[in-house]
Design a protein around this motif. Structure first.
Motif, short mmCIF file in Angstrom:
data_model
loop_
_atom_site.label_atom_id
_atom_site.label_comp_id
_atom_site.label_asym_id
_atom_site.label_seq_id
_atom_site.Cartn_x
_atom_site.Cartn_y
_atom_site.Cartn_z
N VAL A 1 0.85 -1.20 0.00
CA VAL A 1 0.00 0.00 0.00
C VAL A 1 0.87 1.25 0.00
CG1 VAL A 1 -1.60 1.34 1.41
CG2 VAL A 1 -2.02 -1.09 1.04
N GLU A 2 1.85 1.25 0.89
CA GLU A 2 2.73 2.43 1.00
C GLU A 2 3.44 2.69 -0.32
OE1 GLU A 2 3.72 5.65 2.67
OE2 GLU A 2 2.53 4.26 3.86
N ASP B 1 -3.71 6.75 9.15
CA ASP B 1 -3.62 5.43 8.52
C ASP B 1 -4.71 4.50 9.03
OD1 ASP B 1 -1.53 5.98 6.91
OD2 ASP B 1 -0.01 4.99 8.14
N LYS C 1 -9.30 3.50 4.55
CA LYS C 1 -9.39 2.17 3.92
C LYS C 1 -8.57 2.19 2.63
CE LYS C 1 -13.35 0.02 5.88
NZ LYS C 1 -13.84 0.97 6.86
N TYR C 2 -7.82 1.12 2.42
CA TYR C 2 -6.88 1.12 1.30
C TYR C 2 -7.18 0.06 0.25
CZ TYR C 2 -4.08 4.25 4.17
OH TYR C 2 -3.64 5.32 4.91
N TRP D 1 -7.48 -7.87 5.91
CA TRP D 1 -6.90 -6.69 6.57
C TRP D 1 -7.04 -6.87 8.08
CZ3 TRP D 1 -4.87 -3.04 3.22
CH2 TRP D 1 -5.36 -3.00 1.92
N ARG E 1 -6.99 -3.61 10.59
CA ARG E 1 -7.88 -2.48 10.33
C ARG E 1 -8.85 -2.36 11.52
NH1 ARG E 1 -11.02 -2.92 4.71
NH2 ARG E 1 -9.27 -1.76 3.90
N SER F 1 0.05 -0.79 10.98
CA SER F 1 -0.53 0.48 10.57
C SER F 1 -1.95 0.35 10.03
CB SER F 1 0.34 1.06 9.45
OG SER F 1 0.25 0.22 8.32
N LYS G 1 -2.33 -1.07 7.16
CA LYS G 1 -2.13 -1.23 5.71
C LYS G 1 -1.67 -2.65 5.35
CE LYS G 1 -0.52 3.51 5.10
NZ LYS G 1 0.74 4.21 5.38
N ARG H 1 -1.80 -6.35 4.35
CA ARG H 1 -2.81 -7.10 3.59
C ARG H 1 -2.33 -8.53 3.38
NH1 ARG H 1 -6.30 -9.48 0.38
NH2 ARG H 1 -7.70 -8.20 -0.91
#
Ligand SMILES: C[S@@+](CC[C@H](N)C(=O)[O-])C[C@H]1O[C@@H](n2cnc3c(N)ncnc32)[C@H](O)[C@@H]1O
Length: 508
Positions: free
Chosen positions: A382-383, A427, A431-432, A466, A469, A492, A494, A496
């Motif tokens: 994600v980052e 963060d 939602k990513y 996730w 989350r 964080s 993020k 997955r």
């Protein structure tokens, strides 16, 4: 930048420790302690079923420390009475050596009380007791010495295997001749005093140049939790607050072997390898905010469960120190019910293509076991995928994310949250999915899976997509605790996971 748009210039001036360098590393990039919470990679009850009548084979292909192994085995239902084979590999010698030692202590030391405390100290404390050194010297070292003597005339790169049997349990170790000798050397008393060991560690864990980093972190936890955090950084002993430290006088030989450096990053933390929710729910007596003490008691409970489970199980451990790419050549055509690869599937490590290429041939087919699963983790995807535009979206003054964040942080026109909490909290409330979908598309996950004979499982059965989350909405019972806990841990939101199942033999 959105984080700046949310605070006034005056706030920025007040926040002295905001500056360049957030995320910069300090110390050796070695993961002697895991940085993602342990989970049960089997989940037998909700997959094959508690009374499964087949043998099970698990592969931890880039294991890091043995926390996933401990948790998975401890949670094997007592109704399961077939054989369990656990293969543990990592390319890093120091990690494998520590894993061997911890597992041998578990298998060799008869008294659970002795074994459990010795394992916790060797795993997490910079100084250990003479009693721990005695176990190493008197019970473990002779096993290794015996092999080194037998193979002394072999060439250094010759792979040599040894299996030790302990009743119904066994441990097989496959190492190059030179690594057997290196392992033996680990039992030598480090050529430093306890004071020198402390100085070496403190130069890393309390480095003056990293004060801002510690302050940033402490800013996100409650004042009382800072006491426990500082104490661990200070004395390097994973013990409850009130426990006597006086017996801990011997430098832990599994940390102090080479030169005069602490072998980890300064923010490596035993708490990062375990579920903070489970740790927080563990009693630490009167010292209710002693998070490291809670971890100590949590580990005691889990290790007792592990020892109890392996005492009645036909279990074999196999350990290797190989690159994942050459592991299949050493596995006798075995296939596995579960494979966990940690986050070597991230681009910075092996990447998804190579991970699937090397691991899928080792996974059982749905015909052999419809629940067979390969578990990949993406900690950086994600980052890496976020663009400046993505970062600008979401945290506009009236967005859902901003409202949630300000509610968690108790913000009002009079009470503005500080910048650090905004950055970390942002963060957690974002939602990513769409960002990760872009990563999946860019790297052609569907196509690579299809070519290599696998598909992503729509419905996960081992670990959530996730897991870190936030699950609750602000205002719901427990939501504030959940948010505060997430602010404290190393994850964080993020991170997955993808679970894969095999669909055919692949086209390559
Ligand atoms: C990917 S790293 C990162 C740390 C990890 N998130 C954890 O919690 O342990 C995990 C482990 O993978 C091992 N590793 C990385 N690449 C590998 C490879 N090609 N073959 C075998 N092990 C590998 C590293 O030595 C490390 O111990």
């Amino acid at each position: 930048m959105p984080k700046v748009a949310l605070v006034s210039p005056q706030d920025r001036l007040n926040a002295d420790f905001i500056g360049p360098g957030i995320g910069t590393m300090f110390g050796a990039k070695k993961y002697l302690w895991g940085n993602i919470p342990a989970f049960d990679i089997l989940k037998l009850g909700s997959n094959e079923g508690e009374k499964y009548a087949g043998d099970l084979r698990l592969l931890f292909a880039a294991s890091g420390d043995i926390r996933h192994v401990i948790k998975t085995v401890a949670l094997v239902p007592s109704s399961y009475d077939h054989s369990l084979e656990v293969t543990i590999n990592d390319k890093d010698f120091d990690i494998v050596a520590r894993n061997i030692i911890l597992l041998l202590v578990a298998l060799v030391v008869e008294k659970p009380d002795e074994a459990v405390d010795c394992i916790i100290h060797l795993w997490y404390s910079a100084l250990v007791r003479q009693a721990d050194i005695d176990i190493l010297q008197d019970r473990i070292r002779p096993l290794i010495e015996d092999i080194c003597e037998k193979v002394k005339n072999k060439s250094p790169d010759h792979l040599l295997a040894k299996t030790w049997k302990f009743g119904r349990r066994s441990l097989r170790l496959v190492l190059e001749q030179s690594s057997w000798n290196r392992l033996l050397n680990l039992f030598k008393k480090p050529a430093i005093t306890a004071e020198q060991a402390n100085r070496i560690r403190l130069e890393n864990t309390l480095a003056p140049s990293r004060r801002d980093y510690r302050d940033r972190y402490m800013n996100c936890i409650s004042p009382i939790q800072r006491v426990s955090f500082n104490k661990f950084r200070q004395d390097g002993l994973l013990l409850p607050f009130g426990f006597s430290r006086q017996d801990f006088r011997e430098p832990n030989p599994t940390f102090f072997q080479v030169g005069d450096t602490w072998p980890m990053k300064d923010d490596a933390d035993p708490l990062h390898g375990w579920s903070l929710e489970e740790v927080s729910n563990t009693s630490s007596g009167a010292a209710t905010a002693d998070t490291y003490g809670k971890l100590f008691y949590y580990l005691r409970g889990l290790l007792y469960a592990f020892l109890d489970r392996i005492s009645g199980l036909n279990v074999s451990f196999k350990l290797f120190q190989l690159d994942v790419s050459s592991l299949p050549d050493h596995l006798d055509k075995e296939s596995f019910s579960r494979i966990d690869v940690s986050n070597i599937s991230d681009r910075a490590w092996l990447g998804i293509r190579h991970t699937l290429y090397f691991m899928l041939p080792l996974l059982q087919t749905p015909l052999q076991n419809p629940h067979a699963t390969l578990i990949t983790l993406f900690m950086n995807a994600v980052e890496e995928t976020l663009t400046d535009k993505d970062r600008m979206q979401g945290l506009t003054p009236h967005s859902r994310e901003t409202k949630d964040l300000f509610q968690y942080l108790g913000a009002s026109p009079e009470n503005k949250p500080d910048v650090i909490k905004l950055i970390v909290g942002r963060d957690l409330v974002t939602k990513y999915d769409h960002i990760f979908d872009r990563y999946v598309k860019d790297l052609q996950f569907y196509h690579v899976g299809e070519v290599l004979g696998a598909m992503m499982k729509e419905k996960h059965t081992i670990i959530e997509k996730w897991p870190y989350r936030l699950k609750l909405r602000p205002g719901q019972p427990g939501a504030q605790d959940e948010f505060d806990r997430c602010m404290m841990i190393g994850v964080s939101g993020k991170e997955r996971y993808i679970e894969w199942k095999k669909i055919h033999q692949g086209y390559l």
